[in-house]
Write a protein that holds these residues in place. Structure first.
Motif, PDB file in Angstrom:
ATOM      1  N   ASP A   1       0.825  -1.229   0.000  1.00 43.69           N
ATOM      2  CA  ASP A   1       0.000   0.000   0.000  1.00 43.69           C
ATOM      3  C   ASP A   1       0.845   1.258   0.000  1.00 43.69           C
ATOM      4  OD1 ASP A   1      -2.069  -1.799   0.196  1.00 43.69           O
ATOM      5  OD2 ASP A   1      -2.421  -1.479   2.329  1.00 43.69           O
TER       6      ASP A   1
ATOM      7  N   ASP B   1      -0.052   1.530  -4.078  1.00 49.85           N
ATOM      8  CA  ASP B   1      -1.458   1.366  -3.721  1.00 49.85           C
ATOM      9  C   ASP B   1      -2.394   1.572  -4.909  1.00 49.85           C
ATOM     10  OD1 ASP B   1      -3.217   0.944  -1.262  1.00 49.85           O
ATOM     11  OD2 ASP B   1      -4.176   2.662  -2.234  1.00 49.85           O
TER      12      ASP B   1
ATOM     13  N   GLU C   1      -0.792  -2.271  -7.795  1.00 42.72           N
ATOM     14  CA  GLU C   1      -1.941  -2.974  -7.208  1.00 42.72           C
ATOM     15  C   GLU C   1      -3.238  -2.548  -7.888  1.00 42.72           C
ATOM     16  OE1 GLU C   1      -2.044  -1.736  -3.060  1.00 42.72           O
ATOM     17  OE2 GLU C   1      -1.227  -3.665  -2.486  1.00 42.72           O
TER      18      GLU C   1
HETATM   19 MG    MG Z   1      -4.298  -2.418  -0.241  1.00 42.02          MG
END
Ligand code: MG
Ligand code: C2E
Ligand code: MG
Ligand code: MG
Length: 283
Positions: free
Chosen positions: A181, A203, A237
């Motif tokens: 993150d 993130d 991500e």
């Molecule tokens: Mg996350």
């Protein structure tokens, strides 16, 4: 009734507060029961090498196979586990399951890929994560090259002596260390670099902003360049579109993860990932 309000109209034992207390107590009891009765299951989501389209590792994501509510997502119970001190037990069970799964897969497939385990900040600070992990790996015969740990940026913010020591010990063990993150906290890249992280997971909030505004793209490119210059690989991500993948490839992002490629999968479905599950759709 508990709703007997005072004249001032402010009542501490408000019904919803009472209900919340009861249900919180109930949830804690259920969570404890779940840990005692092996109700946690681990799903696996591939991370894919953007240049070759092959799976480079899997992320282990815990779920609660609740007897009446079905599969419950971690956001529903991780913070409760943290607040009640159950997070260490939960984390140990995930470590155990991942090692057992890797041992099983190593018997049944040719090419194993590493598995990344998420470690909660509180577990990191209070538990004996290094001992638990190393004894579990020994018991199942899992080499360090098959284990990654994802540590949220917020853990590093509380950059205590304990955290630094644990990270150094894990580094000595030879496991791969990822910052999870990234961009949601306020740690600096140089701070992360001084702790010798191998991978930066950017993130989803940054992935969502790709191609929406010039700033969104500039931010992501800058993060990638800085991470690379510090010797870290970059994972994006929450990749949900082919357009994002094309942009990330042009920016020389190393790996991608997200629903466009695959949802987190139960172990039986994740197995075909292992002999280099290939995603031609991103090429
Ligand atoms: Mg996350
Ligand atoms: P995380 O480690 O950042 O994991 C990524 C989360 O985003 C996962 O949610 C994953 O299913 C979801 N995700 C993946 N691709 C996409 C996408 O393309 N779009 C969207 N919208 N979401 C995507 P999940 O599995 O619900 O886990 C949530 C968080 O719970 C994780 O965030 C992690 O912080 C925590 N967690 C999960 N498993 C564990 C565990 O075993 N131990 C600990 N301590 N925390 C865990
Ligand atoms: Mg993670
Ligand atoms: Mg993450």
């Amino acid at each position: 009734s508990v709703k007997a309000a005072g004249k001032c109209g402010y009542h501490f034992f408000d019904e919803s507060f009472y209900d919340a207390l009861v249900s919180r107590h109930q949830r804690e009891k259920e969570l404890r029961y779940a840990l005692d009765h092996d109700q946690m299951v681990v799903f696996y989501q591939p991370k894919v090498d953007i240049a070759t389209g092959t799976t480079s590792s899997l992320e282990a994501l815990v779920r609660w196979a609740h007897p009446t509510q079905g599969i419950v997502a971690p956001n529903e119970f991780i913070s409760l586990a943290q607040e009640t001190g159950l997070i260490a037990r939960l984390g140990e069970q995930v470590i155990e399951k991942v090692c057992a799964q890797l041992a099983y897969w190593s018997e049944h497939t040719q090419q194993l890929v590493p598995v990344a385990i998420n470690i909660s900040p509180t577990h990191f600070q209070n538990g004996n994560i290094v001992e638990v992990l190393s004894s579990c790996m020994k018991r199942y015969g899992i080499p360090a090259s098959l284990i990654e740990l994802e540590i949220t940026e917020s853990t590093m913010l509380e950059n205590t002596e304990e955290v630094t020591q644990a990270i150094n010990a894990l580094r000595k063990m030879g496991v791969t260390l990822s910052v999870d993150d990234f961009g949601t906290g306020y740690s600096s890249l140089s701070q992360l670099h001084s702790l010798n992280f191998d991978v930066l997971k950017v993130d989803r909030a940054f992935t969502v902003r790709l191609n929406r505004s010039k700033d969104g793209n500039i931010l992501f490119t800058t993060i990638i360049k800085m991470a690379h210059s510090l010797g870290m690989r970059v994972v994006a991500e929450g990749v949900e579109t082919l357009e994002q993948i094309k942009t990330l490839k042009a920016m020389q992002c190393d790996e991608i993860q997200g629903f466009y490629i695959s949802q987190p999968l139960p172990p039986a479905d994740a197995q075909p990932v292992l002999p280099k599950w290939f995603f031609p759709s991103i090429m």
